[in-house]
Design an enzyme around this catalytic site. Sequence first.
Site, PDB file in Angstrom:
ATOM      1  N   HIS A   1     -74.233  -6.593  16.411  1.00 28.50           N
ATOM      2  CA  HIS A   1     -74.573  -7.426  17.568  1.00 28.50           C
ATOM      3  C   HIS A   1     -74.611  -6.539  18.808  1.00 28.50           C
ATOM      4  CE1 HIS A   1     -74.430 -10.664  20.532  1.00 28.50           C
ATOM      5  NE2 HIS A   1     -74.817 -11.451  19.556  1.00 28.50           N
TER       6      HIS A   1
ATOM      7  N   ASP B   1     -75.477 -15.317  12.429  1.00 27.39           N
ATOM      8  CA  ASP B   1     -76.513 -15.587  11.418  1.00 27.39           C
ATOM      9  C   ASP B   1     -76.058 -15.308   9.998  1.00 27.39           C
ATOM     10  OD1 ASP B   1     -78.552 -14.314  13.944  1.00 27.39           O
ATOM     11  OD2 ASP B   1     -78.667 -16.368  13.181  1.00 27.39           O
TER      12      ASP B   1
HETATM   13  C1  SDX Z   1     -78.589 -12.881  17.301  1.00 28.50           C
HETATM   14  O1  SDX Z   1     -77.942 -11.196  21.882  1.00 28.50           O
HETATM   15  C2  SDX Z   1     -77.478 -12.266  21.366  1.00 28.50           C
HETATM   16  O2  SDX Z   1     -76.576 -12.906  21.915  1.00 28.50           O
HETATM   17  C3  SDX Z   1     -78.154 -12.703  20.078  1.00 28.50           C
HETATM   18  C4  SDX Z   1     -77.509 -13.872  19.335  1.00 28.50           C
HETATM   19  C5  SDX Z   1     -77.626 -15.159  20.137  1.00 28.50           C
HETATM   20  O3  SDX Z   1     -76.793 -16.058  19.914  1.00 28.50           O
HETATM   21  O4  SDX Z   1     -78.606 -15.301  20.909  1.00 28.50           O
HETATM   22  O5  SDX Z   1     -76.147 -13.608  19.092  1.00 28.50           O
HETATM   23  C6  SDX Z   1     -78.217 -14.136  18.007  1.00 28.50           C
HETATM   24  O6  SDX Z   1     -79.667 -12.403  17.500  1.00 28.50           O
HETATM   25  C7  SDX Z   1     -77.574 -12.199  16.421  1.00 28.50           C
HETATM   26  C8  SDX Z   1     -78.088 -10.845  15.832  1.00 28.50           C
HETATM   27  C9  SDX Z   1     -78.931 -11.170  14.601  1.00 28.50           C
HETATM   28  N1  SDX Z   1     -79.616  -9.939  14.103  1.00 28.50           N
HETATM   29  C10 SDX Z   1     -79.259  -9.362  12.936  1.00 28.50           C
HETATM   30  O7  SDX Z   1     -78.339  -9.732  12.230  1.00 28.50           O
HETATM   31  C11 SDX Z   1     -80.165  -8.198  12.532  1.00 28.50           C
HETATM   32  C12 SDX Z   1     -79.299  -7.022  12.014  1.00 28.50           C
HETATM   33  N2  SDX Z   1     -78.570  -6.447  13.164  1.00 28.50           N
HETATM   34  C13 SDX Z   1     -79.246  -5.478  13.931  1.00 28.50           C
HETATM   35  O8  SDX Z   1     -80.495  -5.076  13.696  1.00 28.50           O
HETATM   36  C14 SDX Z   1     -78.518  -4.990  15.178  1.00 28.50           C
HETATM   37  O9  SDX Z   1     -77.177  -4.952  14.918  1.00 28.50           O
HETATM   38  C15 SDX Z   1     -78.792  -5.784  16.428  1.00 28.50           C
HETATM   39  C16 SDX Z   1     -80.269  -5.871  16.685  1.00 28.50           C
HETATM   40  C17 SDX Z   1     -78.230  -7.150  16.315  1.00 28.50           C
HETATM   41  C18 SDX Z   1     -78.130  -5.062  17.589  1.00 28.50           C
HETATM   42  O10 SDX Z   1     -78.755  -3.857  17.714  1.00 28.50           O
HETATM   43  P1  SDX Z   1     -78.370  -2.836  18.899  1.00 28.50           P
HETATM   44  O11 SDX Z   1     -77.314  -3.392  19.781  1.00 28.50           O
HETATM   45  O12 SDX Z   1     -79.638  -2.376  19.540  1.00 28.50           O
HETATM   46  O13 SDX Z   1     -77.665  -1.680  18.119  1.00 28.50           O
HETATM   47  P2  SDX Z   1     -78.415  -0.510  17.401  1.00 28.50           P
HETATM   48  O14 SDX Z   1     -79.619  -1.040  16.689  1.00 28.50           O
HETATM   49  O15 SDX Z   1     -78.593   0.589  18.389  1.00 28.50           O
HETATM   50  O16 SDX Z   1     -77.332  -0.093  16.286  1.00 28.50           O
HETATM   51  C19 SDX Z   1     -76.237   0.776  16.618  1.00 28.50           C
HETATM   52  C20 SDX Z   1     -75.950   1.527  15.317  1.00 28.50           C
HETATM   53  C21 SDX Z   1     -77.172   2.263  14.765  1.00 28.50           C
HETATM   54  O17 SDX Z   1     -76.708   3.335  13.963  1.00 28.50           O
HETATM   55  P3  SDX Z   1     -76.769   4.861  14.640  1.00 28.50           P
HETATM   56  O18 SDX Z   1     -78.201   5.102  15.006  1.00 28.50           O
HETATM   57  O19 SDX Z   1     -75.821   4.792  15.826  1.00 28.50           O
HETATM   58  O20 SDX Z   1     -76.264   5.742  13.523  1.00 28.50           O
HETATM   59  O21 SDX Z   1     -75.566   0.588  14.295  1.00 28.50           O
HETATM   60  C22 SDX Z   1     -76.517   0.616  13.236  1.00 28.50           C
HETATM   61  C23 SDX Z   1     -77.769   1.244  13.816  1.00 28.50           C
HETATM   62  O22 SDX Z   1     -78.522   1.879  12.767  1.00 28.50           O
HETATM   63  N3  SDX Z   1     -76.743  -0.772  12.863  1.00 28.50           N
HETATM   64  C24 SDX Z   1     -76.879  -1.210  11.620  1.00 28.50           C
HETATM   65  C25 SDX Z   1     -77.012  -2.592  11.721  1.00 28.50           C
HETATM   66  N4  SDX Z   1     -76.970  -2.957  13.012  1.00 28.50           N
HETATM   67  C26 SDX Z   1     -76.810  -1.825  13.727  1.00 28.50           C
HETATM   68  N5  SDX Z   1     -76.893  -0.568  10.428  1.00 28.50           N
HETATM   69  C27 SDX Z   1     -77.041  -1.333   9.333  1.00 28.50           C
HETATM   70  N6  SDX Z   1     -77.171  -2.675   9.343  1.00 28.50           N
HETATM   71  C28 SDX Z   1     -77.165  -3.338  10.522  1.00 28.50           C
HETATM   72  N7  SDX Z   1     -77.305  -4.658  10.555  1.00 28.50           N
END
Ligand code: SDX
Length: 428
Positions: A307, A364
């Site tokens: 998140h 989710d």
């Molecule tokens: C919602 O914003 C809100 O409030 C949203 C929400 C709401 O109520 O409105 O809460 C609802 O959208 C919840 C989120 C739902 N999305 C997912 O579940 C999709 C999977 N999660 C991600 O793709 C990710 O975690 C995000 C998009 C939610 C957040 O991404 P960020 O903050 O941009 O973080 P990032 O992508 O930069 O990740 C940081 C690190 C990275 O690794 P490094 O490059 O540092 O090595 O964490 C890793 C990412 O690769 N990472 C994951 C991951 N999420 C982040 N690795 C594997 N699986 C994941 N799900």
Amino acid sequence: MSDIAEIKIGGQTFEFPVITGTEGEKAIDISKLRDLTGYVTLDSGFKNTGSTKSAITFLDGELGVLKYRGYAIEELAEKSSFLEVTYLLIYGKLPTQSELDNFQNTISRHTLIHEDMKKFLDGYPSKSHPMAQLASLVCSLSTFYPESLKANSSKEELDLTMIKLLAKFPTIVSFIYKKSLGHPLIYPKNKYDYVTNFIHMIFGQRTEEVEIDPVVVNAMNTLLILHADHEQNCSSSTVRIVGSSDCNIYASVSAGISALWGPLHGGANQAVIEMLELIKADGGDTEKWINKAKDKNDPFRMMGFGHRVYKNFDPRAKIIKKACDDVLNKLGINDPVLEIAKKLEEAALSDPYFIDRKLYPNVDFYSGIIYRALGFPTDMFTVLFALGRLPGWIAQWKEMHENNEPIGRPRQIYVGDVDQKFVPINER
Ligand code: SDX
């Protein structure tokens, strides 16, 4: 701590005010930065940038705290109803009984949509995604209510438009769902409360009065409350920025629906179930899929994990996980993907990759399992998220207008070609 922040540029020191929120958050007000220094800030994805001051929702990602208008989400989920929380988010206070009754009665008078709206439904391909239909149908509401297009609508007109949107949204959602099944559309019955009416339209049959299961109504109330607002998330920021151009609320919310559709945002609840089904079909080897999620060369992500703000447990995920067990037990359902979800969560939360990156289950991760237990198809899950988020979108749009905020227009740093000379095509 000083209420001033200093930025040193080229030997010169510039001072900017520090703003402290009612929950102690700190921000540097850089609204004069470019005038004073000629510089802008750069913050891809706005990870460190506040877009507004809001009194609607507070969340603390480190502590896993979420409050609507100061009330803890745990208390609202347990003791309130979705309609009461809707009133709280939009009008800023919990209603008295007579205010809530009046709110419900006013909404009940606007639950029908113009019969011509059904012609749009006939035009969509039978398997088209419900989110595409929802975004276009909600925007199309503005064509039936041209008075809502006035930029300088009175408070009463704006209030009525918000009521109409709240009232018609469940009807639109149920019509999309029934049409997808080829079933007759079920019309709203104003004897029901907001959530019961929705369940009636979704599971009702034209031929007989279907008994409405209180377990289903209670679970839907909880799920909708948990999704009702979440401060400046991607879709709510979209609603604000579209509304900041003085665009009507129907089109602004339609834009929010489109933003929510993305699998990185609200579309994740559909993506989680598809992921769990994939793992189940692959033999349930959670270790294999956790390793894929950790592999930088593998595009697979653990959907429902991580998140932007929560670097601790998403408090909503905790509540939904418990509701999951309750609903499946009460409905006598044994869903094998629930066991896979729990195994994934357990394994991930002990894995350094997830621990180091503070990746926890988000709202989710479990919600889709409940929606499925309630009988909804996977591609309806994000539509249900939108139904829950509607009061938040309306409250954010209303607050932005009441605060007379300017049109949203971020700056940029240009990194393209410079001083190009045009060459006629026959000389290239
Ligand atoms: C919602 O914003 C809100 O409030 C949203 C929400 C709401 O109520 O409105 O809460 C609802 O959208 C919840 C989120 C739902 N999305 C997912 O579940 C999709 C999977 N999660 C991600 O793709 C990710 O975690 C995000 C998009 C939610 C957040 O991404 P960020 O903050 O941009 O973080 P990032 O992508 O930069 O990740 C940081 C690190 C990275 O690794 P490094 O490059 O540092 O090595 O964490 C890793 C990412 O690769 N990472 C994951 C991951 N999420 C982040 N690795 C594997 N699986 C994941 N799900």
